[in-house]
Design a protein around this motif. Structure first.
Motif, PDB file in Angstrom:
ATOM      1  N   ARG A   1      17.003 -59.814 -86.670  1.00  0.00           N
ATOM      2  CA  ARG A   1      15.592 -59.467 -86.529  1.00  0.00           C
ATOM      3  C   ARG A   1      15.194 -58.541 -87.665  1.00  0.00           C
ATOM      4  O   ARG A   1      15.901 -57.589 -87.975  1.00  0.00           O
ATOM      5  CB  ARG A   1      15.350 -58.762 -85.206  1.00  0.00           C
ATOM      6  CG  ARG A   1      15.655 -59.646 -84.016  1.00  0.00           C
ATOM      7  CD  ARG A   1      15.225 -58.998 -82.783  1.00  0.00           C
ATOM      8  NE  ARG A   1      13.785 -59.255 -82.701  1.00  0.00           N
ATOM      9  CZ  ARG A   1      13.038 -58.830 -81.711  1.00  0.00           C
ATOM     10  NH1 ARG A   1      13.546 -58.114 -80.762  1.00  0.00           N
ATOM     11  NH2 ARG A   1      11.764 -59.105 -81.675  1.00  0.00           N
ATOM     12  N   PRO A   2      14.048 -58.826 -88.291  1.00  0.00           N
ATOM     13  CA  PRO A   2      13.604 -57.937 -89.364  1.00  0.00           C
ATOM     14  C   PRO A   2      13.217 -56.588 -88.785  1.00  0.00           C
ATOM     15  O   PRO A   2      12.707 -56.503 -87.682  1.00  0.00           O
ATOM     16  CB  PRO A   2      12.387 -58.664 -89.938  1.00  0.00           C
ATOM     17  CG  PRO A   2      11.923 -59.548 -88.843  1.00  0.00           C
ATOM     18  CD  PRO A   2      13.144 -59.894 -88.035  1.00  0.00           C
ATOM     19  N   ARG A   3      13.490 -55.571 -89.527  1.00  0.00           N
ATOM     20  CA  ARG A   3      13.173 -54.230 -89.072  1.00  0.00           C
ATOM     21  C   ARG A   3      12.019 -53.673 -89.902  1.00  0.00           C
ATOM     22  O   ARG A   3      11.986 -53.819 -91.107  1.00  0.00           O
ATOM     23  CB  ARG A   3      14.380 -53.323 -89.208  1.00  0.00           C
ATOM     24  CG  ARG A   3      15.552 -53.803 -88.383  1.00  0.00           C
ATOM     25  CD  ARG A   3      16.429 -52.626 -88.003  1.00  0.00           C
ATOM     26  NE  ARG A   3      17.646 -53.081 -87.376  1.00  0.00           N
ATOM     27  CZ  ARG A   3      17.762 -53.355 -86.103  1.00  0.00           C
ATOM     28  NH1 ARG A   3      16.736 -53.249 -85.314  1.00  0.00           N
ATOM     29  NH2 ARG A   3      18.905 -53.745 -85.595  1.00  0.00           N
ATOM     30  N   ILE A   4      11.112 -53.054 -89.206  1.00  0.00           N
ATOM     31  CA  ILE A   4      10.015 -52.360 -89.864  1.00  0.00           C
ATOM     32  C   ILE A   4      10.476 -50.933 -90.097  1.00  0.00           C
ATOM     33  O   ILE A   4      11.139 -50.337 -89.250  1.00  0.00           O
ATOM     34  CB  ILE A   4       8.756 -52.379 -88.977  1.00  0.00           C
ATOM     35  CG1 ILE A   4       8.263 -53.801 -88.778  1.00  0.00           C
ATOM     36  CG2 ILE A   4       7.666 -51.520 -89.540  1.00  0.00           C
ATOM     37  CD1 ILE A   4       7.771 -54.477 -90.025  1.00  0.00           C
TER      38      ILE A   4
ATOM     39  N   ILE B   1       5.583 -55.263 -94.086  1.00  0.00           N
ATOM     40  CA  ILE B   1       5.636 -56.353 -93.111  1.00  0.00           C
ATOM     41  C   ILE B   1       6.198 -57.659 -93.659  1.00  0.00           C
ATOM     42  O   ILE B   1       6.378 -58.616 -92.907  1.00  0.00           O
ATOM     43  CB  ILE B   1       4.240 -56.618 -92.507  1.00  0.00           C
ATOM     44  CG1 ILE B   1       3.268 -57.082 -93.593  1.00  0.00           C
ATOM     45  CG2 ILE B   1       3.734 -55.411 -91.759  1.00  0.00           C
ATOM     46  CD1 ILE B   1       1.950 -57.590 -93.068  1.00  0.00           C
TER      47      ILE B   1
ATOM     48  N   ASP C   1       9.129 -58.873 -94.536  1.00  0.00           N
ATOM     49  CA  ASP C   1      10.309 -59.438 -93.876  1.00  0.00           C
ATOM     50  C   ASP C   1       9.956 -60.023 -92.506  1.00  0.00           C
ATOM     51  O   ASP C   1      10.481 -61.065 -92.111  1.00  0.00           O
ATOM     52  CB  ASP C   1      11.404 -58.379 -93.711  1.00  0.00           C
ATOM     53  CG  ASP C   1      12.059 -58.008 -95.029  1.00  0.00           C
ATOM     54  OD1 ASP C   1      11.908 -58.765 -96.009  1.00  0.00           O
ATOM     55  OD2 ASP C   1      12.722 -56.956 -95.077  1.00  0.00           O
ATOM     56  N   THR C   2       9.063 -59.369 -91.812  1.00  0.00           N
ATOM     57  CA  THR C   2       8.631 -59.859 -90.504  1.00  0.00           C
ATOM     58  C   THR C   2       7.853 -61.159 -90.648  1.00  0.00           C
ATOM     59  O   THR C   2       8.035 -62.086 -89.858  1.00  0.00           O
ATOM     60  CB  THR C   2       7.763 -58.794 -89.802  1.00  0.00           C
ATOM     61  OG1 THR C   2       8.561 -57.627 -89.613  1.00  0.00           O
ATOM     62  CG2 THR C   2       7.252 -59.286 -88.466  1.00  0.00           C
TER      63      THR C   2
ATOM     64  N   SER D   1       9.094 -64.692 -89.089  1.00  0.00           N
ATOM     65  CA  SER D   1       8.230 -65.429 -88.159  1.00  0.00           C
ATOM     66  C   SER D   1       8.040 -66.870 -88.619  1.00  0.00           C
ATOM     67  O   SER D   1       8.061 -67.797 -87.809  1.00  0.00           O
ATOM     68  CB  SER D   1       6.863 -64.746 -88.042  1.00  0.00           C
ATOM     69  OG  SER D   1       7.000 -63.475 -87.476  1.00  0.00           O
TER      70      SER D   1
ATOM     71  N   LEU E   1       1.298 -55.484 -86.227  1.00  0.00           N
ATOM     72  CA  LEU E   1       2.481 -56.325 -86.378  1.00  0.00           C
ATOM     73  C   LEU E   1       2.394 -57.592 -85.525  1.00  0.00           C
ATOM     74  O   LEU E   1       2.715 -58.687 -85.991  1.00  0.00           O
ATOM     75  CB  LEU E   1       3.730 -55.522 -86.028  1.00  0.00           C
ATOM     76  CG  LEU E   1       5.030 -56.040 -86.601  1.00  0.00           C
ATOM     77  CD1 LEU E   1       4.956 -56.235 -88.097  1.00  0.00           C
ATOM     78  CD2 LEU E   1       6.150 -55.085 -86.260  1.00  0.00           C
TER      79      LEU E   1
ATOM     80  N   LYS F   1       2.303 -61.395 -86.976  1.00  0.00           N
ATOM     81  CA  LYS F   1       3.271 -62.404 -86.524  1.00  0.00           C
ATOM     82  C   LYS F   1       2.556 -63.647 -86.007  1.00  0.00           C
ATOM     83  O   LYS F   1       2.995 -64.765 -86.249  1.00  0.00           O
ATOM     84  CB  LYS F   1       4.170 -61.837 -85.417  1.00  0.00           C
ATOM     85  CG  LYS F   1       5.201 -60.866 -85.887  1.00  0.00           C
ATOM     86  CD  LYS F   1       5.984 -60.367 -84.672  1.00  0.00           C
ATOM     87  CE  LYS F   1       7.012 -59.345 -85.012  1.00  0.00           C
ATOM     88  NZ  LYS F   1       7.723 -58.886 -83.806  1.00  0.00           N
TER      89      LYS F   1
END
Length: 192
Positions: A2-5, A36, A38-39, A43, A80, A84
């Motif tokens: 999971r990407p981390r913020i 954001i 990486d998120t 996604s 976020l 997403k």
């Protein structure tokens, strides 16, 4: 994974950056996207397996954020979650576009050339059709209905929702979940 913020960036800071982006602040956009990115990619990759295509879609998401930052409503979701959702919708739209384009191009090419599929092509087409039928048979009834209406019936999300008498968000979720299961089946069957 999971990407981390960055934990040092709060929701309020993301909201503040997004407000500045809506005012045309390019520096705020660069900062927001660096936090954001990486998120967004994660996604998109949850739906699209091709890394190059995922990167292209992530760039489209960035452009959409730049153009539509003013549409963010903090009372409805966090920044976020909103990002997403945008990323997910862009990825699903791309899969849908690819499927329609591929099917249309093949049909047009065959009609335009008067091409009759040879024996090898006929076997390949049968295998592809069977793989899709197998993937569809692995869906739940509600996913199957939604996917068939959207992709084989050519209906929009809104039309699918109306036909199934469900909220549009429910129709989108059923279609998304169905597409994810189809993709997993095709990957496992070595069709992608």
């Amino acid at each position: 994974m999971r990407p981390r913020i960055d934990p040092r960036v709060s929701d309020k800071q993301l909201e503040s950056l997004l407000v500045r982006v809506s005012d045309g602040d390019a520096g705020a956009f660069e900062r927001l996207y660096s936090v954001i990115a990486d998120t967004v990619v994660a996604s998109v990759r949850a739906v699209v397996s091709d890394p190059d295509q995922a990167q292209d879609i992530a760039q489209e998401v960035a452009l959409q954020l730049w153009r539509n930052a003013h549409r963010y409503d903090p009372s409805r979701s966090s920044v976020l979650s909103w990002v997403k959702l945008i990323a997910h919708h862009r990825a699903v739209d791309q899969i849908r576009t690819n499927l329609i384009r591929s099917t249309s191009e093949t049909a047009v090419a065959h009609r335009a050339t008067g091409h009759e599929a040879g024996p090898v092509e006929q076997v390949q087409i049968r295998f592809e059709h069977q793989a899709v039928r197998d993937a569809l048979s692995g869906l739940t009834r509600i996913q199957h209905e939604a996917v068939v209406l959207a992709y084989f019936g050519g209906h929009t999300y809104r039309q699918v929702a109306d036909l199934l008498n469900v909220p549009e968000s429910t129709a989108k979720t059923r279609i998304r979940d169905g597409l994810i299961r189809i993709r997993q089946h095709l990957v496992e069957s070595n069709w992608t």
